[in-house]
Enzyme design. Sequence first.
Site, PDB file in Angstrom:
ATOM      1  CG  ASN A   8      -1.963   1.082   1.210  1.00  0.00           C
ATOM      2  OD1 ASN A   8      -1.862   2.037   0.451  1.00  0.00           O
ATOM      3  ND2 ASN A   8      -2.961   0.961   2.056  1.00  0.00           N
ATOM      4  NE  ARG A  92      -5.895   2.797  -0.865  1.00  0.00           N
ATOM      5  CZ  ARG A  92      -5.736   3.986  -0.296  1.00  0.00           C
ATOM      6  NH1 ARG A  92      -4.588   4.289   0.292  1.00  0.00           N
ATOM      7  NH2 ARG A  92      -6.699   4.872  -0.301  1.00  0.00           N
ATOM      8  CG  HIS A 180     -11.685   6.095   1.659  1.00  0.00           C
ATOM      9  ND1 HIS A 180     -12.203   7.362   1.866  1.00  0.00           N
ATOM     10  CD2 HIS A 180     -10.331   6.226   1.751  1.00  0.00           C
ATOM     11  CE1 HIS A 180     -11.214   8.210   2.074  1.00  0.00           C
ATOM     12  NE2 HIS A 180     -10.062   7.541   2.007  1.00  0.00           N
ATOM     13  NE  ARG A 240      -7.236  14.369  -0.105  1.00  0.00           N
ATOM     14  CZ  ARG A 240      -7.399  13.053  -0.086  1.00  0.00           C
ATOM     15  NH1 ARG A 240      -8.124  12.470  -1.024  1.00  0.00           N
ATOM     16  NH2 ARG A 240      -6.863  12.309   0.865  1.00  0.00           N
ATOM     17  NE  ARG A 284      -2.462  12.288  15.673  1.00  0.00           N
ATOM     18  CZ  ARG A 284      -1.576  11.441  15.169  1.00  0.00           C
ATOM     19  NH1 ARG A 284      -1.223  10.365  15.861  1.00  0.00           N
ATOM     20  NH2 ARG A 284      -1.034  11.663  13.973  1.00  0.00           N
ATOM     21  CD  GLU A 378      -7.627   1.153   3.389  1.00  0.00           C
ATOM     22  OE1 GLU A 378      -8.317   1.981   2.793  1.00  0.00           O
ATOM     23  OE2 GLU A 378      -6.486   1.400   3.850  1.00  0.00           O
TER      24      GLU A 378
END
Length: 404
Positions: A8, A92, A180, A240, A284, A378
Amino acid sequence: MEKILVVNAGSSSVKFRVYSVEERATLQQVISGQIDGIGVRPRLKASGTGDEKLIDRSYDPNEIPDVASAMRVAGAWLRDVQHVTFTSIGHRVVHGGPNFDRPICVDEAVLADLERYVPLAPLHQPNNLAPIRILLERFPDMPQVACFDTAFHRGHSDVADRYAIPDKLYAEGVRRYGFHGLSYEYVAERMRELMPDRAGGRIIVAHLGSGASMCAIQNGRSVESTMGFTALDGLPMGTRPGQIDPGVVLYLLSEKGMSPAAVQDFLYKECGLKGLSGISNDVRDLLQSSEPGPALALDHFVYRIGLYTGYLAASLNGLDSFVFTAGIGERSAQMRARIGEKLGWLGANIDPEANGENALRISHPSSRLGVYVIPTNEELMIAKHTLAVLSAAGSDDAVHRRTA
């Protein structure tokens, strides 16, 4: 024993996992690792079964300046130190475009087709494809399977799939894809295992991380998604903007004199929580700040999730379950609590104790809406697809299956 390597790859990191294929085609993870900080502060970390640490090593930036070198370093460590021999590799790939609606074995022709969608996912697609290209050149006989984030959404109805634009553009592939999908597919599968009585109902899954989206699922299938033609649409994300009036893009081009490349860079890297807060794209950091910018960014994020919940619930004609997943969804009890308040009109009542413990069900027993936390995986989904594709690869049709 047969082993599958899952890759990935992102812009600054390469995650990898190794699975052994056990009896009855079950998969056992044996190594989990990643190289992050590529080109800046490269660091290889990996653990084995039982989470024992196998390596934690930093490198000079010149040693690992790009994804290609990261693949070489990780591959050499797996081969020379761990003595792992792969029989196949699963990847992926964010965008499958209109031609690929399921995982597929990759050859030169498939790779060339997938490279056409780089402009639709400039942050992800080039990095997803780079390891495939490298491995195809070095090990041309090694089976590689591409697994697409768009594939899970390809069963949408025409009214959900289309934009209100001329049909010729739809025929060229300008349509709503959704992303996703590997995460949503895994969560839908886990719901069948963990709560079969709810798995067939009307479900919204919120994949909340640096990239964020939501998906309406019924009977285990995607019905609607917040993302569209590209991974810019829908919820505000780390960098984004999410949903934005196309007129803003026209304004940037015509009034601000920005080039298309500059607008693309701006929309993918300078907006979202980073743009609103003025300090960071990391939730965070924003939660720890007392400044007005971070507070506005978090309020906006929660507000848009609430709006899109109504939008997706309408596509399902109601709602039975709401599921949090991905980094923010799995780890931030504070953000889940704030979002839960926005779902009160749908009957959600978050249990503070269960939420603080990251329990499977975080809604109170009296809650009309079931609210859950299901960690995504995933990579395991990619490994399963890779095994399934190669098991079915006895004919050219199984290997090179495409949609019309």
